[in-house]
Design a protein around this motif. Structure first.
Motif, PDB file in Angstrom:
ATOM      1  N   GLU A 160       0.836  -1.209   0.000  1.00  0.00           N
ATOM      2  CA  GLU A 160       0.000   0.000   0.000  1.00  0.00           C
ATOM      3  C   GLU A 160       0.865   1.252   0.000  1.00  0.00           C
ATOM      4  O   GLU A 160       0.595   2.213  -0.714  1.00  0.00           O
ATOM      5  N   VAL A 163       2.194   1.855  -3.436  1.00  0.00           N
ATOM      6  CA  VAL A 163       1.168   2.394  -4.344  1.00  0.00           C
ATOM      7  C   VAL A 163       0.932   3.879  -4.061  1.00  0.00           C
ATOM      8  O   VAL A 163       0.863   4.697  -4.986  1.00  0.00           O
ATOM      9  N   VAL A 166       3.951   6.035  -5.334  1.00  0.00           N
ATOM     10  CA  VAL A 166       3.904   6.271  -6.781  1.00  0.00           C
ATOM     11  C   VAL A 166       2.775   7.242  -7.123  1.00  0.00           C
ATOM     12  O   VAL A 166       2.949   8.165  -7.928  1.00  0.00           O
ATOM     13  N   ALA A 167       1.623   7.032  -6.498  1.00  0.00           N
ATOM     14  CA  ALA A 167       0.475   7.898  -6.783  1.00  0.00           C
ATOM     15  C   ALA A 167       0.787   9.355  -6.465  1.00  0.00           C
ATOM     16  O   ALA A 167       0.455  10.259  -7.233  1.00  0.00           O
ATOM     17  N   LEU A 170       3.097  10.862  -9.032  1.00  0.00           N
ATOM     18  CA  LEU A 170       2.445  11.066 -10.317  1.00  0.00           C
ATOM     19  C   LEU A 170       1.449  12.219 -10.275  1.00  0.00           C
ATOM     20  O   LEU A 170       0.868  12.567 -11.303  1.00  0.00           O
ATOM     21  N   VAL A 172      -1.473  12.469  -8.650  1.00  0.00           N
ATOM     22  CA  VAL A 172      -2.875  12.060  -8.793  1.00  0.00           C
ATOM     23  C   VAL A 172      -3.780  13.057  -8.084  1.00  0.00           C
ATOM     24  O   VAL A 172      -3.474  13.506  -6.984  1.00  0.00           O
ATOM     25  N   GLU A 173      -4.863  13.407  -8.710  1.00  0.00           N
ATOM     26  CA  GLU A 173      -5.823  14.310  -8.093  1.00  0.00           C
ATOM     27  C   GLU A 173      -6.474  13.636  -6.880  1.00  0.00           C
ATOM     28  O   GLU A 173      -6.511  12.431  -6.764  1.00  0.00           O
ATOM     29  N   GLN A 174      -6.995  14.436  -6.035  1.00  0.00           N
ATOM     30  CA  GLN A 174      -7.674  13.959  -4.826  1.00  0.00           C
ATOM     31  C   GLN A 174      -6.759  13.085  -3.961  1.00  0.00           C
ATOM     32  O   GLN A 174      -7.109  11.962  -3.629  1.00  0.00           O
ATOM     33  N   GLY A 177      -8.538  11.995  -0.878  1.00  0.00           N
ATOM     34  CA  GLY A 177      -9.446  10.874  -1.116  1.00  0.00           C
ATOM     35  C   GLY A 177      -8.682   9.561  -1.169  1.00  0.00           C
ATOM     36  O   GLY A 177      -9.125   8.547  -0.633  1.00  0.00           O
ATOM     37  N   LEU A 178      -7.520   9.597  -1.815  1.00  0.00           N
ATOM     38  CA  LEU A 178      -6.695   8.397  -1.907  1.00  0.00           C
ATOM     39  C   LEU A 178      -6.237   7.964  -0.521  1.00  0.00           C
ATOM     40  O   LEU A 178      -6.334   6.797  -0.146  1.00  0.00           O
ATOM     41  N   GLY A 181      -8.980   6.440   1.427  1.00  0.00           N
ATOM     42  CA  GLY A 181      -9.231   5.060   0.991  1.00  0.00           C
ATOM     43  C   GLY A 181      -8.203   4.101   1.562  1.00  0.00           C
ATOM     44  O   GLY A 181      -8.549   3.024   2.065  1.00  0.00           O
ATOM     45  N   ILE A 182      -6.948   4.497   1.513  1.00  0.00           N
ATOM     46  CA  ILE A 182      -5.878   3.640   2.048  1.00  0.00           C
ATOM     47  C   ILE A 182      -6.026   3.505   3.559  1.00  0.00           C
ATOM     48  O   ILE A 182      -5.824   2.433   4.129  1.00  0.00           O
ATOM     49  N   PHE A 184      -8.779   3.738   5.304  1.00  0.00           N
ATOM     50  CA  PHE A 184      -9.927   2.846   5.534  1.00  0.00           C
ATOM     51  C   PHE A 184      -9.458   1.393   5.422  1.00  0.00           C
ATOM     52  O   PHE A 184      -9.764   0.549   6.264  1.00  0.00           O
ATOM     53  N   ASP A 185      -8.693   1.143   4.366  1.00  0.00           N
ATOM     54  CA  ASP A 185      -8.175  -0.205   4.133  1.00  0.00           C
ATOM     55  C   ASP A 185      -7.291  -0.649   5.290  1.00  0.00           C
ATOM     56  O   ASP A 185      -7.375  -1.783   5.773  1.00  0.00           O
ATOM     57  N   VAL A 188      -9.312  -1.384   8.477  1.00  0.00           N
ATOM     58  CA  VAL A 188     -10.008  -2.672   8.402  1.00  0.00           C
ATOM     59  C   VAL A 188      -9.011  -3.827   8.475  1.00  0.00           C
ATOM     60  O   VAL A 188      -9.303  -4.861   9.063  1.00  0.00           O
TER      61      VAL A 188
ATOM     62  N   ILE B 133     -12.762   1.382  -3.378  1.00  0.00           N
ATOM     63  CA  ILE B 133     -13.006   1.279  -1.930  1.00  0.00           C
ATOM     64  C   ILE B 133     -14.197   0.354  -1.681  1.00  0.00           C
ATOM     65  O   ILE B 133     -14.173  -0.496  -0.782  1.00  0.00           O
ATOM     66  N   LEU B 170      -5.056  -4.172  -4.739  1.00  0.00           N
ATOM     67  CA  LEU B 170      -4.005  -3.145  -4.678  1.00  0.00           C
ATOM     68  C   LEU B 170      -3.370  -2.940  -6.049  1.00  0.00           C
ATOM     69  O   LEU B 170      -3.040  -1.807  -6.426  1.00  0.00           O
ATOM     70  N   LEU B 177      -4.678   4.481 -10.472  1.00  0.00           N
ATOM     71  CA  LEU B 177      -3.944   5.713 -10.205  1.00  0.00           C
ATOM     72  C   LEU B 177      -3.065   6.103 -11.391  1.00  0.00           C
ATOM     73  O   LEU B 177      -2.958   7.294 -11.728  1.00  0.00           O
TER      74      LEU B 177
END
Lengths: 217, 484
Positions: A160, A163, A166-167, A170, A172-174, A177-178, A181-182, A184-185, A188, B133, B170, B177
């Motif tokens: 994770e 990822v 890299v994101a 690069l 990445v927008e939001q 939000g990313l 999400g991570i 949250f993951d 859990v 998600i 993943l 992404l």
């Protein structure tokens, strides 16, 4: 800008080095520490990017990462390790030499023309992006090479991180939000770790993957 | 204001929260589950009808349903309500046999509702990352359901499922992404949803798009259960409660196909259709062949059905790969497969409740032991192996016809694989249906909860094999035109 580029490079290399160290570490507490350090480098990366891109949401993402990945997750895993008195991981399937050879090969592949297209999305730091891709491959090898449940969880979490790394490079927008999400993951996964580590230990008397062979007919 | 879209995933969440408060009240748990699933079906019906009339339905820019989404919402809701009704009867038997206790029952319903909510949200959301998600949330809720019986083998199956699917997702996230980064560089504006990605598709870097799609297909293909990422499926299917497996096979597989199809339209716009076609044909073909061959050596009927699901996932991928008529047939196949596979799993669930074994060697004389279930099992078998004149036969023929001109050898090999699958299945079903039942076994069905949903599903499948409702036809044709 030159200073920030240098700092990005240093952070990127540190994150990469943590990915390599994970493969040679045998003590569980050091594995957790390495993950925590790697996540802390991601926090610093987020702060640096927030300054470079003037994006306030990146500060929020940095704070979230700091609280969850650097502080809470390591504390949680250390507690689990103490609860089940887990100290050392088993020898992996590949020995250290072969593992490092495999990592070298994957690094070469990450820098190869086959994947250069992704790196070219961030020309200023294309080598960092390639390092990030290599980190993702390293995490995959870690997952396949290790024989215990705890190592697999840490492998998943470092994947994770790869990822996310890299994101972020690069652009990445939001990103918030990313990160959400991570996060949250991750939260859990901590629930899963709490439940499943206990259940696996109770059923198999061990957290070694090799013991889990009830499905073989 | 399209509040129905919001309610569609909020209702199961509320049902989950209410169920959490009811540890020892079996009847109330069942009523909440039943009412929630009926409400979800009603809302789904309204949404689907609205989409048929208006072509799309949106609640803000974040929740949008088009024809493809409406198709999946309808299927999810219909299979969901039958799974819930069947769960009531199934779990009552489990409680009577003292296999589970009231606390475990509560956990089941909570997780089932969360599973449903995650699937609805995955279909409704207009944003790739939120879809990721939601699909990740399905992995996490179902992992506990696979481990429902808390045996060593169930724990192992659940852990394997978690690791493989999380890894796959993943990789899918990475692909997502990279895609979005490429799109962000093509047009420097905030890009977050499918429509905006599609609008800039033509200006995306082709190499980056190819790499991203490969990661996406492997990642979400893991969730679908395409070979070689399928290894979690037989184990998970053999250990999870039967109503859950029906949702896995009938619905979750379709939901996992959705991001692949969404990205496929964007990649096709950027590169032409050849790239995605080759990949889908490759994974589809090896899934059909490997699953058909492995069905032969199965000794556990739940694992047999798992490989059947892999086979059908492969067929659907082939259909989308061939395109044209193949796309239309694949979409209709998703609907038929959802209905007939659920029917088959519920029938098998009754067999399991009666015989308390998943090993085929222990099952004999189902026709005597469970007369009604055996008829429904037979309908399910005939339907799922693609015998005429049922719907699956037509869709399989449609898929294979679509590829006959361009890929004759591939189609010929697929037909051979389907014949092998039929023989494997036939061998098992006939052995199970006939013969003497064990001494002392009481003949007869359990309750209407475990028979009525099967009868209704069977009727639905049979009727729809001959009469496709206009609304469904409309949705399929519109979905096909956006996909190809």
């Amino acid at each position: 800008m030159t200073t920030s580029v240098s700092l990005l490079s240093v952070l990127g290399i540190l994150v990469f080095m943590m990915s390599v160290f994970l493969h040679v570490i045998k003590k569980y507490s050091w594995l957790v520490l390495a993950y925590s350090l790697q996540s802390f480098c991601i926090v610093l990366l987020l702060v640096q990017l927030a300054q470079d891109r003037a994006e306030p949401t990146l500060y929020l993402a940095a704070l979230l990462t700091l609280v969850v990945k650097v502080l809470f997750a390591p504390y949680f895993f250390m507690r689990l390790l103490r609860q089940y008195q887990l100290k050392f991981a088993l020898a992996p399937y590949l020995n250290n030499s072969l593992t490092l050879l495999a990592l070298m090969g994957l690094t070469a592949f990450a820098f190869s023309p086959a994947l250069s297209g992704i790196a070219s999305l961030f020309p200023a730091q294309s080598k960092l992006v390639s390092l990030g891709i290599a980190m993702i491959f390293f995490a995959l090898v870690f997952l396949m090479n290790r024989k215990e449940v705890v190592s697999q969880i840490i492998g998943m979490l470092t994947l994770e991180n790869g990822v996310v790394f890299v994101a972020l490079l690069l652009g990445v927008e939001q990103p918030f939000g990313l990160e959400l999400g991570i996060t949250f993951d991750l939260l859990v996964w901590m629930i899963i770790a709490t439940v499943f580590i206990g259940v696996i230990y109770k059923q198999f008397g061990s957290l070694h993957i090799a013991e889990m062979s009830k499905l073989k007919e | 204001m399209a509040m129905e879209l919001l309610f569609l995933f909020c209702v199961p969440i509320v049902a989950a929260l209410l169920s959490l408060l009811l540890k020892n009240n079996q009847r109330l748990l069942e009523r909440i589950a039943l009412i929630a699933s009926l409400i979800e079906t009603g809302i789904a019906f309204v949404v689907v009808n609205t989409v048929i009339r208006l072509q799309s339905y949106a609640y803000s820019t974040h929740l949008i349903v088009d024809s493809l989404g409406a198709l999946l919402i309808g299927t999810t809701a219909v299979v969901g309500v039958f799974a819930t009704i069947y769960s009531i009867g199934y779990l009552r038997r489990e409680i009577k046999k003292e296999i589970i206790d009231p606390v475990r029952l509560m956990q089941y319903y909570v997780l089932l509702h969360l599973f449903q909510a995650a699937m609805f949200f995955a279909i409704l959301t207009a944003e790739p990352i939120l879809m990721w998600i939601a699909i990740e949330a399905t992995t996490l809720s179902t992992a506990f359901l696979i481990n429902f019986y808390r045996k060593a083998s169930a724990v192992e199956a659940a852990w394997k499922y978690l690791i493989i699917n999380s890894l796959g997702l993943l990789l899918a996230l990475f692909g997502t992404l990279v895609f979005m980064a490429s799109a962000g560089h093509a047009v420097p504006a905030s890009l977050s949803n499918w429509g905006e990605l599609f609008a800039v598709a033509a200006s995306l870097d082709p190499v980056v798009v190819k790499i991203a799609f490969v990661f996406l297909l492997i990642g979400y293909g893991t969730k679908v259960g395409l070979v070689p990422m399928h290894t979690w499926k037989p184990d998970a299917y053999s250990k999870a409660p039967t109503p859950v497996i029906a949702l896995f096979s009938g619905v979750l597989m379709n939901v996992a196909f959705l991001p692949i199809l969404r990205f496929k339209t964007i990649v096709d716009q950027a590169l032409g259709i050849a790239f995605t076609q080759q990949l889908l044909l490759f994974f589809g073909f090896i899934s059909v062949v490997v699953a058909s061959l492995l069905m032969f050596e199965q000794r556990n009927y739940k694992r047999l059905l798992a490989f059947s699901s892999i086979e059908h996932a492969g067929l659907i991928a082939l259909g989308f790969g061939f395109g044209g008529l193949g796309t239309i047939a694949a979409l209709l196949h998703m609907v038929y497969h959802a209905l007939v596979k659920s029917l088959l799993f519920f029938s098998i669930g009754n067999v399991f409740l009666k015989f308390s074994s998943t090993k085929m060697e222990n099952i004999r004389g189902v026709m005597s032991a469970l007369p009604l279930t055996s008829v429904l099992l037979l309908i399910g078998f005939v339907g799922v192996v693609g015998m005429p004149p049922f719907g699956v036969f037509l869709t399989e023929m449609g898929i294979l016809t679509a590829g006959m001109a361009s890929h004759p050898i591939l189609v010929a090999c697929t037909i051979l694989a389907l014949v092998i699958a039929f023989i494997g299945f036939f061998k098992v079903i006939t052995a199970m249906l006939f013969g003497e039942i064990p001494d002392g076994m009481k003949k007869g069905e359990f309750s209407r909860w475990t028979t009525v949903p099967l009868v209704v599903l069977a009727c639905l499948f049979v009727v729809m094999s001959f009469v496709i409702p206009d609304g469904l036809r409309e949705l399929i044709m519109r979905s096909a035109s956006t996909l190809h």
